[in-house]
Design a protein around this motif. Structure first.
Motif, PDB file in Angstrom:
ATOM      1  N   THR A 193     -47.612 -26.097  30.315  1.00  0.00           N
ATOM      2  CA  THR A 193     -47.689 -27.486  29.859  1.00  0.00           C
ATOM      3  C   THR A 193     -49.040 -27.815  29.246  1.00  0.00           C
ATOM      4  O   THR A 193     -49.210 -28.885  28.660  1.00  0.00           O
ATOM      5  CB  THR A 193     -47.434 -28.452  31.034  1.00  0.00           C
TER       6      THR A 193
ATOM      7  N   ILE B  46     -42.816 -31.909  25.130  1.00  0.00           N
ATOM      8  CA  ILE B  46     -42.905 -32.037  26.577  1.00  0.00           C
ATOM      9  C   ILE B  46     -41.918 -31.074  27.220  1.00  0.00           C
ATOM     10  O   ILE B  46     -40.911 -30.697  26.606  1.00  0.00           O
ATOM     11  CB  ILE B  46     -42.631 -33.484  27.058  1.00  0.00           C
TER      12      ILE B  46
ATOM     13  N   PHE C 286     -43.689 -40.788  25.763  1.00  0.00           N
ATOM     14  CA  PHE C 286     -43.632 -39.732  24.746  1.00  0.00           C
ATOM     15  C   PHE C 286     -42.337 -39.871  23.951  1.00  0.00           C
ATOM     16  O   PHE C 286     -41.257 -39.982  24.534  1.00  0.00           O
ATOM     17  CB  PHE C 286     -43.691 -38.362  25.439  1.00  0.00           C
TER      18      PHE C 286
ATOM     19  N   ASN D 135     -49.391 -27.563  24.746  1.00  0.00           N
ATOM     20  CA  ASN D 135     -48.384 -28.137  23.869  1.00  0.00           C
ATOM     21  C   ASN D 135     -48.850 -29.390  23.134  1.00  0.00           C
ATOM     22  O   ASN D 135     -48.114 -29.941  22.317  1.00  0.00           O
ATOM     23  CB  ASN D 135     -47.122 -28.472  24.677  1.00  0.00           C
ATOM     24  N   GLY D 136     -50.078 -29.843  23.425  1.00  0.00           N
ATOM     25  CA  GLY D 136     -50.583 -31.029  22.754  1.00  0.00           C
ATOM     26  C   GLY D 136     -49.689 -32.221  23.013  1.00  0.00           C
ATOM     27  O   GLY D 136     -49.199 -32.446  24.116  1.00  0.00           O
ATOM     28  N   LYS D 137     -49.440 -33.004  21.986  1.00  0.00           N
ATOM     29  CA  LYS D 137     -48.607 -34.192  22.112  1.00  0.00           C
ATOM     30  C   LYS D 137     -47.310 -34.060  21.335  1.00  0.00           C
ATOM     31  O   LYS D 137     -46.684 -35.051  20.973  1.00  0.00           O
ATOM     32  CB  LYS D 137     -49.386 -35.417  21.627  1.00  0.00           C
ATOM     33  N   GLN D 138     -46.886 -32.825  21.073  1.00  0.00           N
ATOM     34  CA  GLN D 138     -45.706 -32.600  20.246  1.00  0.00           C
ATOM     35  C   GLN D 138     -44.478 -32.205  21.039  1.00  0.00           C
ATOM     36  O   GLN D 138     -43.356 -32.458  20.621  1.00  0.00           O
ATOM     37  CB  GLN D 138     -46.006 -31.533  19.189  1.00  0.00           C
TER      38      GLN D 138
ATOM     39  N   ASP E 255     -41.873 -41.048  29.604  1.00  0.00           N
ATOM     40  CA  ASP E 255     -43.280 -41.133  30.019  1.00  0.00           C
ATOM     41  C   ASP E 255     -44.189 -41.469  28.842  1.00  0.00           C
ATOM     42  O   ASP E 255     -45.289 -40.907  28.695  1.00  0.00           O
ATOM     43  CB  ASP E 255     -43.722 -39.807  30.659  1.00  0.00           C
TER      44      ASP E 255
ATOM     45  N   SER F 212     -41.710 -34.770  17.261  1.00  0.00           N
ATOM     46  CA  SER F 212     -41.904 -34.379  18.661  1.00  0.00           C
ATOM     47  C   SER F 212     -40.569 -34.278  19.400  1.00  0.00           C
ATOM     48  O   SER F 212     -39.588 -34.923  19.042  1.00  0.00           O
ATOM     49  CB  SER F 212     -42.808 -35.389  19.366  1.00  0.00           C
TER      50      SER F 212
END
Length: 311
Positions: free
Chosen positions: A277, A285, A229, A280-283, A227, A263
């Motif tokens: 969810t 998933i 990420f 968790n920011g962008k680090q 997705d 990540s």
């Protein structure tokens, strides 16, 4: 004959087709039902939950129930076992009175303590720092007796401890062995899925041999995209993830993985609450299964003039 059906086995054999991210409102209802039920009467509680929440997979119900029991023990065990002298005297009086087997099991249910934890406390009191040959005992010695009650020469106490271990779904040697087995099963499942995609990776054994103290279950040698990420590592959790448990895992494990490897992704195979969810920011998933929409790196698309991967 003792009828034993360890509830953790339902997690290993559950159908995950209907497993979805759980809304916090539903989670609160399930957790509240468990909190109002007789503590550690897990079989009856499990049946009640399955009847009241038929749309929720067994593995998620069992995971939530387990989280509640563990937290209750964490905050109340020392207080409940602070009167171990009285509990031990009560046990001896029951034996002398000829009560039927299962004395410690009934006591554990009455004072709302996991049977194995009560059995261990009674064992420690029974030996009073010395074994039946007059030698000083250690914690490891008591642990050995918990694993093999046949080593306890007092046959009545031996059988009482055996029953406690056999019936305990949260603590004790049998429960620990089941937890470990289920955890390994899902780690191997994760590795198989990654291997099927022909993605090179290192497992935690290889990473520890390389000097890392905290290691994810899978460290990808070639990152993947999910997705949009970037995922460099994957952690497998054969459990249910709620806010409190996830915060603990973040602090003890996941953030250190981010600092070392970038990540990544954590998979809660038995489901998780949607709210975890959000922080968790962008680090990191979060998923409840291995994603199907994985984008692999194509080396042919790498522009040698640009020092970046094109996914």
């Amino acid at each position: 004959m003792v009828d034993v059906q360890l509830g953790k086995l339902w997690c290993a054999s559950s159908d995950f087709k209907n497993l979805k991210m759980m809304k916090i409102e539903l989670y609160d209802k399930i957790y509240d039902c468990v909190s109002k039920y007789a503590l550690f009467d897990s079989r009856s509680c499990r049946s009640m939950l399955k009847e009241k929440f038929p749309e929720v997979p067994d593995c998620a119900l069992g995971g939530i129930m387990s989280l509640y029991y563990q937290r209750q023990m964490k905050f109340t065990l020392n207080k409940k076992l602070s009167k171990i002298n009285q509990l031990y005297t009560r046990y001896k009086n029951a034996v002398e009175a000829g009560e039927r087997p299962g004395i410690l099991l009934r006591m554990a249910q009455e004072i709302e303590v996991c049977p194995s934890l009560l059995a261990r406390a009674i064992l420690e009191k029974h030996f009073e720092a010395k074994d039946e040959n007059g030698k000083e005992v250690s914690r490891s010695y008591i642990s050995g007796l918990m694993k093999d009650a046949n080593l306890i020469k007092n046959h009545v106490l031996s059988y009482e401890v055996y029953l406690c271990v056999l019936h305990d779904e949260e603590y004790g040697p049998i429960s620990n062995a089941i937890n470990h087995s289920i955890g390994v099963e899902y780690e191997l499942k994760l590795q198989r899925l990654v291997r099927d995609l022909k993605i090179p990776f290192h497992d935690e054994n290889h990473l520890r041999a390389s000097g890392y103290d905290k290691t994810p279950d899978v460290k990808l040698e070639i990152p993947i995209a999910i997705d949009g990420f970037i995922v460099n590592w994957i952690e497998s959790k054969a459990s249910f993830g709620d806010e409190e448990s996830h915060k603990g895992i973040l602090k003890k494990q996941l953030l250190s993985y981010v600092n070392r490897f970038g990540s990544g992704m954590v998979i809660y195979w038995f489901g998780y609450v949607d709210r975890i969810t959000q922080d968790n920011g962008k680090q990191i998933i979060i998923r409840n299964s291995f994603p199907a929409d994985v984008i692999l790196m194509n080396p042919k698309c790498i522009d040698p003039s640009v020092d970046e991967y094109n996914l």
